[in-house]
Design a protein around this motif. Structure first.
Motif, PDB file in Angstrom:
ATOM      1  N   UNK A 108      -9.546  23.731 -26.359  1.00  0.00           N
ATOM      2  CA  UNK A 108      -9.130  22.500 -25.690  1.00  0.00           C
ATOM      3  C   UNK A 108      -9.708  22.471 -24.278  1.00  0.00           C
ATOM      4  N   UNK A 109      -9.847  21.264 -23.754  1.00  0.00           N
ATOM      5  CA  UNK A 109     -10.397  21.097 -22.408  1.00  0.00           C
ATOM      6  C   UNK A 109      -9.446  21.587 -21.319  1.00  0.00           C
ATOM      7  N   UNK A 110      -8.185  21.833 -21.674  1.00  0.00           N
ATOM      8  CA  UNK A 110      -7.203  22.312 -20.704  1.00  0.00           C
ATOM      9  C   UNK A 110      -6.560  23.608 -21.179  1.00  0.00           C
ATOM     10  N   UNK A 111      -6.170  24.447 -20.205  1.00  0.00           N
ATOM     11  CA  UNK A 111      -5.515  25.709 -20.521  1.00  0.00           C
ATOM     12  C   UNK A 111      -4.015  25.610 -20.368  1.00  0.00           C
ATOM     13  N   UNK A 112      -3.385  26.707 -19.962  1.00  0.00           N
ATOM     14  CA  UNK A 112      -1.926  26.758 -19.846  1.00  0.00           C
ATOM     15  C   UNK A 112      -1.438  26.423 -18.446  1.00  0.00           C
ATOM     16  N   UNK A 113      -2.238  26.735 -17.432  1.00  0.00           N
ATOM     17  CA  UNK A 113      -1.861  26.473 -16.047  1.00  0.00           C
ATOM     18  C   UNK A 113      -2.888  25.533 -15.428  1.00  0.00           C
ATOM     19  N   UNK A 173      -7.203  30.138  -8.612  1.00  0.00           N
ATOM     20  CA  UNK A 173      -5.993  30.117  -7.788  1.00  0.00           C
ATOM     21  C   UNK A 173      -4.755  29.975  -8.673  1.00  0.00           C
ATOM     22  N   UNK A 174      -4.585  30.933  -9.571  1.00  0.00           N
ATOM     23  CA  UNK A 174      -3.481  30.925 -10.547  1.00  0.00           C
ATOM     24  C   UNK A 174      -3.626  29.807 -11.575  1.00  0.00           C
ATOM     25  N   UNK A 175      -4.766  29.140 -11.611  1.00  0.00           N
ATOM     26  CA  UNK A 175      -4.986  28.072 -12.576  1.00  0.00           C
ATOM     27  C   UNK A 175      -6.171  28.423 -13.476  1.00  0.00           C
ATOM     28  N   UNK A 176      -6.005  28.131 -14.773  1.00  0.00           N
ATOM     29  CA  UNK A 176      -7.126  28.333 -15.695  1.00  0.00           C
ATOM     30  C   UNK A 176      -7.775  27.014 -16.084  1.00  0.00           C
ATOM     31  N   UNK A 177      -7.277  25.910 -15.501  1.00  0.00           N
ATOM     32  CA  UNK A 177      -7.871  24.598 -15.756  1.00  0.00           C
ATOM     33  C   UNK A 177      -7.464  23.628 -14.652  1.00  0.00           C
ATOM     34  N   UNK A 178      -8.179  22.520 -14.594  1.00  0.00           N
ATOM     35  CA  UNK A 178      -7.888  21.483 -13.606  1.00  0.00           C
ATOM     36  C   UNK A 178      -8.338  20.142 -14.152  1.00  0.00           C
ATOM     37  N   UNK A 179      -7.715  19.077 -13.679  1.00  0.00           N
ATOM     38  CA  UNK A 179      -8.110  17.731 -14.097  1.00  0.00           C
ATOM     39  C   UNK A 179      -7.878  16.746 -12.976  1.00  0.00           C
ATOM     40  N   UNK A 180      -8.541  15.618 -13.046  1.00  0.00           N
ATOM     41  CA  UNK A 180      -8.383  14.572 -12.039  1.00  0.00           C
ATOM     42  C   UNK A 180      -7.321  13.573 -12.484  1.00  0.00           C
ATOM     43  N   UNK A 181      -6.555  13.103 -11.493  1.00  0.00           N
ATOM     44  CA  UNK A 181      -5.481  12.151 -11.750  1.00  0.00           C
ATOM     45  C   UNK A 181      -5.509  11.052 -10.692  1.00  0.00           C
ATOM     46  N   UNK A 182      -4.748  10.024 -10.961  1.00  0.00           N
ATOM     47  CA  UNK A 182      -4.571   8.918 -10.025  1.00  0.00           C
ATOM     48  C   UNK A 182      -3.074   8.688  -9.863  1.00  0.00           C
ATOM     49  N   UNK A 183      -2.638   8.469  -8.643  1.00  0.00           N
ATOM     50  CA  UNK A 183      -1.226   8.133  -8.420  1.00  0.00           C
ATOM     51  C   UNK A 183      -1.055   6.632  -8.584  1.00  0.00           C
TER      52      UNK A 183
END
Length: 384
Positions: free
Chosen positions: A185-190, A126-136
């Motif tokens: 790297x574990x993350x991409x550009x988007x 969905x226009x993303x090449x990576x994703x990660x979990x976060x906490x607010x």
């Protein structure tokens, strides 16, 4: 699209001795995320470790699924200075990047659920090449110079009016193969973000952290419980069927003593179409013979990760843990004790189990505890 999970484990641990293998709520720490990965939408999950005892454990414990593979990592990628990225790239090159989507899962994040993994996977494409979990977090942050970072102290907002900040919790990272090869790297550009509960921000670096996380996990499991009709009963053996002692002969053989009243209770349960199962960490021929005498079809011997196996069994039967009554006595039963619809413990069970069981029976193990548990279950099911 081939989606794989990757759980890197190192043998050494500076802060907490044998952290990855140490029992968290009665289960090795790394099995919390591994169990969730099994039930997620990942196609295969690789545990990458320099600890051969973990590889042996996985090969023996998860025989019932072909989704889990344990691989030996090099000493270079497992030393104190090696980065997680170095282990990732070593694995990828060893396996010739045989995947489309790569999911890094951290064993020290036991709050991770399969939905967190799946939600990250869904973001890819969905226009993303990576994703990660976060906490607010709604904490007010300052820098070393005494300057506020995320709010104006002269206009201090109320918590409910404060947007807060999003912080990586280090639990789940997903990246496409192309992005991983390009950026190393574990993350991409988007990158997409997936929110997890605030509890998941806790890191396990000290003994105090361990106690806090374990307490939160216990309470989380209890919150999921719902009292429904009991369709399945699971019994541990030593300390439930027996008094927990073993008698040895001079030839080295040992004997166990079983209470005949317990057998009658199980026979009555089966007459009410309640399926009886046995799940024990010991692989005993004596136990196998006793359960054959009781005509029990579902007997699981030598089980260390009882929670994951029980989830698998109930999923196959189209039921949930809320339809289960579980009788156990020691710490390796604790996660199930905290998770099933009804949990029961013999009167002589360990203190930690009695503390969290729904019912503490008046009878001791090997002396009518199972018979008493069967009577409770029959009386409880009358309301349905």
């Amino acid at each position: 699209m081939r989606k794989i999970g990757f759980i890197p484990l190192r043998k050494g641990s500076k802060g907490i001795l044998n952290k990855n293998k140490r029992k968290m709520v009665g289960r090795p720490l790394f099995t919390w995320v591994l169990g969730e990965a099994i039930f997620s939408e990942l196609d295969e999950v690789f545990v990458y470790t320099d600890d051969e005892t973990i590889i042996e454990f996985i090969n023996k414990e998860y025989y019932w699924t072909n989704k889990i593979k344990a691989l030996l990592r090099s000493k270079e990628s497992a030393n104190d200075t090696a980065s997680t990225e170095s282990a990732i790239l070593e694995f990828c090159e060893t396996t010739n990047y045989n995947f489309d989507v790569f999911c890094l899962l951290q064993a020290t994040s036991p709050f991770t659920k399969k939905d967190d993994i799946n939600n990250c996977l869904k973001e890819i494409g969905n226009d993303f090449d990576s994703a990660l979990t976060v906490v607010k977090t709604h904490r007010f942050l300052w820098d070393e110079s005494g300057n506020p970072i995320n709010y104006n102290p002269l206009e201090r907002p109320r918590r409910q009016d404060f947007e807060g900040l999003l912080i990586e919790n280090g639990a789940v990272y997903v990246v496409t193969k192309n992005a991983l090869k390009k950026h190393k790297n574990r993350l991409g550009e988007n990158t997409a973000i997936v929110k997890m509960p605030e509890d998941s921000l806790l890191e396990i670096d000290t003994e105090s952290d361990w106690v806090a996380v374990e307490s939160l996990l216990i309470e989380r499991q209890k919150r999921y419980k719902e009292s429904q009709k009991i369709t399945h009963v699971v019994f541990d053996v030593d300390g439930v069927f027996t008094d927990g002692t073993i008698s040895y002969t001079k030839e080295g053989e040992h004997t166990k003593v079983f209470d005949m009243r317990d057998g009658m209770g199980i026979e009555i349960l089966k007459q009410f179409d309640i399926e009886v199962m046995v799940m024990t960490s010991e692989n005993s021929e004596l136990v196998a013979k006793r359960m054959k005498k009781l005509k029990l079809k579902h007997v699981f011997l030598g089980v260390k990760d009882k929670y994951t196996l029980l989830n698998q069994v109930m999923q196959e039967k189209g039921k949930t843990l809320n339809n289960v009554a579980y009788v156990g006595d020691d710490v390796n039963d604790l996660t199930n004790i905290c998770s099933v619809g009804w949990s029961l413990a013999p009167n002589n069970a360990t203190d930690i189990v009695k503390q969290h069981a729904d019912i503490v029976l008046s009878k001791n193990s090997g002396a009518g505890a199972i018979r008493e548990a069967c009577q409770f279950i029959m009386n409880y099911n009358k309301r349905f």
